[in-house]
Write an enzyme that holds these catalytic residues in place. Structure first.
Site, short mmCIF file in Angstrom:
data_model
loop_
_atom_site.label_atom_id
_atom_site.label_comp_id
_atom_site.label_asym_id
_atom_site.label_seq_id
_atom_site.Cartn_x
_atom_site.Cartn_y
_atom_site.Cartn_z
N CYS A 161 15.51 20.41 -41.49
CA CYS A 161 16.57 21.36 -41.83
C CYS A 161 17.62 20.75 -42.77
CB CYS A 161 17.20 21.92 -40.55
SG CYS A 161 18.05 23.49 -40.83
N HIS A 173 13.16 24.18 -37.38
CA HIS A 173 13.36 23.24 -36.26
C HIS A 173 12.09 23.18 -35.40
CE1 HIS A 173 17.67 22.37 -36.70
NE2 HIS A 173 17.73 23.58 -37.24
N GLU A 198 11.57 21.22 -32.97
CA GLU A 198 11.88 20.74 -31.62
C GLU A 198 12.18 21.86 -30.63
OE1 GLU A 198 15.83 20.66 -33.94
OE2 GLU A 198 13.69 20.40 -34.33
N SER A 251 21.47 7.21 -9.49
CA SER A 251 21.88 5.95 -8.84
C SER A 251 20.78 5.43 -7.91
CB SER A 251 23.20 6.14 -8.07
OG SER A 251 23.05 7.01 -6.97
#
EC number: 6.3.5.2
Length: 509
Positions: free
Chosen positions: A79, A167, A169, A226
């Site tokens: 793009c 695009h 993606e 975590s």
């Protein structure tokens, strides 16, 4: 990580999505601002230029220095990148008479072009631009067109440089992942060796080398990030890892006890610290969301510092920082604006003389879960919904009191337990209840009531960057609303939040 793909960020909302699609091909990639990428490009096998909200014709448009990239590494310009190459390399970019936003279909594809292997003519692509390439740059060859855009894709002869005006993606580009694979694997010949197993093996080795016999302290939250960080560190340094799980008084109902019990069976060295009263007393009378977050962050560091001082010779603080945290902390135009505090990425107070270790800092959330599965962590724990660091404080609008926390914990438990019993929990990315600073009139029995209103929120998402509200069954919502009003004293009205992100956020504060 070897065989990297370098993605240059020009401020597009889709940049992270490019990285996610590349990672799905088992190829490791990194995002850097276009004006601040590594000077040593030897680890990289290919470069992708992302999109941008700017016009290449604007005075303040991003101008990358491609002298070390172009013609030296395979490059795919997406793009804005495609328009940049055209505008500054002998082509022409102008405002388009027929701006293309949204779906379009390829109407022409050059024959025998590797980039389009397996892509059928009429393939749907996603456009998002107001400018259009009117003339190709020097030595360029047209590869594809749509009905409205003649130069939808091109390549530069004599270089391994490809450019596309759409695009690949986004989900709506139906063959987008195939095109990325054609470019990265077949054209650039980047190995597909970034797997959870490979990550674990490499990271455990790195941690052993970096940490040696040093002691590391880690604040566990009960969440996925975590926990996975703790298990990785435990594999690397074993008994030298000291985990601390702090109850800030704003966890879900019975969560402190339940999570501690879960960790006991995982071989982790965990100490539970119940500091709920301390947090709630510090929060008394505070209504401003940002002040609440900062207060919780400050008190957490104080409690954590007190506890870490009880361990002799600790050198490192481990954190469950993940890649979106890292990307958002270094944006194209300097650090991104503060949307909310209490972020994983940030400085520690000077008095905490600890070095930082972040074993997950290059992973997206779904990748963290896959690594956790490779490490043998309980699927139920890996499937837990994200929960905000400041806990229920940002789901109680207004000031925090123990009574409000109790009400919200009870409401939340009914909602989450209901999702699980109806088989809906795993279909939702994140869910929770919000206690509103509103009382409403109701009727219970023969009496009028004036009690609290709660909002329920459930969203679908991949990484929290965008989210859609979930269409939960009406029967389920009716049952949960009934149960909340009947079982939780102080609530007489339940509403369901049907806002998406953007424009709303997932949390209310």
């Amino acid at each position: 990580m070897q065989h990297n793909v370098l993605i240059l960020d020009f401020g597009s909302q889709y940049t992270q999505l490019i990285a996610r699609r590349v990672r799905e091909l088992n190829i490791f990639c990194e995002i850097f601002p276009y004006n601040h990428f590594p000077s040593d490009l030897s680890p990289y096998k290919a470069v992708i230029l992302g999109g941008s909200p700017f016009s290449v014709r604007a005075e303040d448009a991003p101008h990358p220095d491609l002298s070390q990239i172009r013609g030296k590494l395979p490059m795919l310009a997406v793009c804005y990148g495609a328009q940049y190459l055209a505008h500054f390399s002998g082509g022409e970019v102008a405002a388009s008479n027929t701006r293309e936003y949204g779906r379009a279909n390829l109407s022409y594809i050059k024959e025998n072009e590797v980039f389009f292997n397996g892509v059928s003519e009429n393939s749907q692509v996603w456009m998002s631009h107001s400018d259009s390439i009117k003339a190709l740059p020097t030595n360029a060859v047209k590869l594809a067109s749509t009905h409205d855009v003649e130069f939808a894709a091109y390549k530069i002869e004599g270089e391994t440089t490809y450019a596309i005006q759409y695009h690949p993606e986004v989900f709506h580009s139906t063959d987008g992942s195939k095109m990325l694979k054609n470019f990265l694997v077949d054209i650039a010949q980047v190995p597909q060796n970034f797997t959870p197993n490979a990550f674990v093996e490499e990271m455990v080795g790195e941690l052993k080398e970096k940490l040696g016999d040093d002691k590391v302290v880690l604040g566990l939250s009960g969440g996925v990030d975590s926990t996975v960080a703790a298990v990785l560190l435990n594999q690397a340094i074993g008994k030298n890892l000291y985990c601390i799980f702090v109850n800030n008084g704003l966890l879900r109902k019975n969560e402190f006890e339940n999570v501690l019990n879960q960790y006991k069976g995982m071989g982790l060295n965990v100490k539970g610290v119940d500091a709920g009263d301390r947090f709630l007393s510090e929060l008394a009378g505070i209504s401003d969301p940002e002040t609440k977050r900062k207060t919780i962050g400050r008190v957490f560091i104080e409690v954590f510092d007190d506890e870490s001082h009880l361990i002799e010779d600790v050198k490192w603080l481990a954190q469950g920082t993940i890649y979106p945290d890292v990307i958002e902390s270094v944006s194209v135009k300097g650090p991104s604006a503060t949307i909310k505090s209490h972020h994983n990425v940030g400085g520690l107070p000077d008095y905490m003389k600890l070095k930082i270790v972040e074993p997950l800092r290059m992973l997206f959330k779904d990748e963290v879960r896959r690594v956790g599965a490779t490490l043998g962590i309980d699927p139920e724990l890996l499937g837990r919904h994200p929960f905000p660091g400041p806990g229920l404080s940002i789901r109680i609008l207004g000031d925090i009191t123990p009574e409000k926390v109790q009400i919200l914990q009870d409401v939340d438990a009914v909602f989450i337990d209901g999702l699980k019993s109806w088989g809906l929990y795993d279909k939702v990315w994140q869910a929770g209840a919000i206690l509103l600073p509103v009382n409403s009139v109701g009727v219970m029995g023969d009496e009028r009531t004036y009690e609290k209103v709660v909002a329920l929120r459930a969203v679908e998402s991949t990484d929290g960057m965008t989210a859609d509200w979930v269409h939960l069954p009406y029967d389920f919502l009716m049952k949960v609303s009934n149960d909340i009003i009947n079982k939780v004293k102080g609530v007489n009205r339940v509403v369901y939040d049907i806002s998406s992100k953007p424009p709303a956020t997932i949390e209310w504060e």
